[in-house]
Design a protein around this motif. Structure first.
Motif, short mmCIF file in Angstrom:
data_model
loop_
_atom_site.label_atom_id
_atom_site.label_comp_id
_atom_site.label_asym_id
_atom_site.label_seq_id
_atom_site.Cartn_x
_atom_site.Cartn_y
_atom_site.Cartn_z
N ASP A 200 -9.12 8.11 -25.54
CA ASP A 200 -10.04 7.06 -25.11
C ASP A 200 -9.37 6.16 -24.09
OD1 ASP A 200 -12.28 5.48 -25.00
OD2 ASP A 200 -11.80 4.36 -26.81
N PRO A 201 -9.93 5.96 -22.93
CA PRO A 201 -11.22 6.52 -22.52
C PRO A 201 -11.07 8.00 -22.22
CG PRO A 201 -10.29 5.31 -20.69
CD PRO A 201 -9.36 5.12 -21.86
N GLU A 202 -12.12 8.75 -22.51
CA GLU A 202 -12.05 10.18 -22.28
C GLU A 202 -11.95 10.44 -20.78
OE1 GLU A 202 -16.39 9.15 -22.45
OE2 GLU A 202 -14.66 8.66 -23.64
N PRO A 203 -11.31 11.54 -20.42
CA PRO A 203 -11.15 11.83 -18.99
C PRO A 203 -12.50 12.04 -18.32
CG PRO A 203 -9.99 13.46 -20.33
CD PRO A 203 -10.70 12.53 -21.26
N SER A 204 -12.61 11.61 -17.12
CA SER A 204 -13.81 11.85 -16.34
C SER A 204 -13.98 13.35 -16.13
CB SER A 204 -13.68 11.14 -14.99
OG SER A 204 -14.60 11.67 -14.06
N PRO A 205 -15.20 13.85 -16.11
CA PRO A 205 -15.41 15.28 -15.83
C PRO A 205 -14.84 15.67 -14.46
CG PRO A 205 -17.44 14.26 -16.61
CD PRO A 205 -16.44 13.16 -16.41
N ASP A 206 -14.72 14.70 -13.57
CA ASP A 206 -14.20 14.97 -12.23
C ASP A 206 -12.68 15.01 -12.19
OD1 ASP A 206 -16.83 14.93 -11.33
OD2 ASP A 206 -16.75 12.79 -10.90
N VAL B 252 -7.30 17.36 -13.06
CA VAL B 252 -5.86 17.32 -13.30
C VAL B 252 -5.57 16.80 -14.71
CG1 VAL B 252 -3.67 16.28 -12.59
CG2 VAL B 252 -5.28 17.10 -10.86
N LEU B 253 -6.20 15.68 -15.09
CA LEU B 253 -5.99 15.12 -16.42
C LEU B 253 -6.52 16.06 -17.50
CD1 LEU B 253 -5.07 13.00 -18.39
CD2 LEU B 253 -7.13 11.67 -17.87
N GLN B 254 -7.69 16.65 -17.27
CA GLN B 254 -8.23 17.59 -18.24
C GLN B 254 -7.28 18.78 -18.44
OE1 GLN B 254 -12.27 18.67 -17.32
NE2 GLN B 254 -13.03 16.61 -17.72
N ASP B 255 -6.73 19.31 -17.35
CA ASP B 255 -5.78 20.42 -17.45
C ASP B 255 -4.51 19.99 -18.18
OD1 ASP B 255 -7.52 22.10 -16.16
OD2 ASP B 255 -6.52 21.94 -14.20
N THR B 256 -4.03 18.78 -17.88
CA THR B 256 -2.82 18.26 -18.53
C THR B 256 -3.03 18.16 -20.04
OG1 THR B 256 -2.21 17.02 -16.55
CG2 THR B 256 -1.23 16.30 -18.63
N LEU B 257 -4.17 17.63 -20.46
CA LEU B 257 -4.46 17.50 -21.89
C LEU B 257 -4.62 18.87 -22.54
CD1 LEU B 257 -6.90 14.47 -21.85
CD2 LEU B 257 -4.58 14.51 -22.75
N ARG B 258 -5.27 19.79 -21.86
CA ARG B 258 -5.44 21.14 -22.40
C ARG B 258 -4.07 21.82 -22.59
NH1 ARG B 258 -9.94 21.93 -20.54
NH2 ARG B 258 -9.46 22.19 -18.35
N GLN B 259 -3.19 21.65 -21.61
CA GLN B 259 -1.84 22.23 -21.71
C GLN B 259 -1.04 21.59 -22.85
OE1 GLN B 259 -0.19 21.80 -17.79
NE2 GLN B 259 -1.61 23.28 -16.90
N ALA B 260 -1.37 20.33 -23.18
CA ALA B 260 -0.68 19.64 -24.28
C ALA B 260 -1.27 20.02 -25.64
CB ALA B 260 -0.76 18.12 -24.07
N GLY B 261 -2.31 20.87 -25.63
CA GLY B 261 -2.88 21.34 -26.89
C GLY B 261 -4.21 20.74 -27.27
N PHE B 262 -4.77 19.88 -26.44
CA PHE B 262 -6.07 19.29 -26.74
C PHE B 262 -7.18 20.27 -26.43
CE2 PHE B 262 -3.47 15.55 -26.48
CZ PHE B 262 -4.06 14.65 -27.34
N VAL B 263 -8.27 20.17 -27.17
CA VAL B 263 -9.47 20.95 -26.89
C VAL B 263 -10.65 19.97 -26.84
CG1 VAL B 263 -8.67 23.10 -27.93
CG2 VAL B 263 -9.89 21.44 -29.33
N SER B 264 -11.61 20.28 -25.99
CA SER B 264 -12.80 19.43 -25.91
C SER B 264 -13.73 19.76 -27.05
CB SER B 264 -13.53 19.67 -24.59
OG SER B 264 -12.76 19.23 -23.52
#
Length: 173
Positions: free
Chosen positions: A33-39, A42-54
């Motif tokens: 929080d705040p959740e990453p913007s859909p745009d 880079v941040l979404q990829d970083t979180l995914r690589q750290a093990g997060f899933v949407s």
């Protein structure tokens, strides 16, 4: 925590601490929080690589209530006003005519009202319910660190509240 997402060492250290705390508390969900913007790919990829899933849905009983409105404050007040939906501008103007006022003075009963309104919002939005102490702590911490309480009042009754927290050039409400 406020983090430079482009700093791999800081991100690694943060994730180490997050995993440790999650194990300690037997967490099943960690909300960003705040959740990453859909745009912000880079941040979404970083979180995914750290093990997060949407989550499969933007709004579920696992999530806290969603943002009703987000404003980028990089334009003039007039430009922002014009960018709002016409019906939202009409609602704001009507509330002024009907006597709704804004107040930022902190009074002794405001914390209790804040907690009750937040609990009510959780009910309406079918969101995760927090204990009153959670909102009390949020209220105290935001104000202690220079945040601002904004209250909408009608006939001397607080009908809505918003806490503004200022961190690193951003404002969360």
């Amino acid at each position: 925590p406020v983090l430079d997402w482009n700093d791999p060492a800081a991100l690694t250290e943060l994730m180490r601490g997050v995993r440790s705390a999650a194990r300690e508390h037997k967490a099943i969900l960690l909300r960003v929080d705040p959740e990453p913007s859909p745009d912000d790919k880079v941040l979404q990829d970083t979180l995914r690589q750290a093990g997060f899933v949407s989550l499969w849905q933007n709004f579920t009983a696992w999530n806290r209530t969603q943002y009703e409105l987000r404003l980028l404050l990089d334009r003039s007040e007039e430009e922002i006003w014009k960018s709002l939906r016409r019906t939202l501008r009409q609602d704001i103007n009507a509330s002024k005519r009907q006597g709704v006022t804004l107040d930022t003075e902190v009074r002794h009963h405001d914390a209790t009202r804040f907690c009750k309104l937040m609990a009510g919002l959780e009910d309406v939005k079918n969101a995760i319910h927090h204990q009153s102490q959670y909102y009390q702590t949020v209220y105290e911490e935001v104000l202690r660190t220079g945040g601002l309480l904004v209250k909408a009042c009608y006939a001397e009754t607080i009908i809505a509240v918003m806490l503004l927290a200022f961190v690193g050039g951003r404002c969360w409400a």
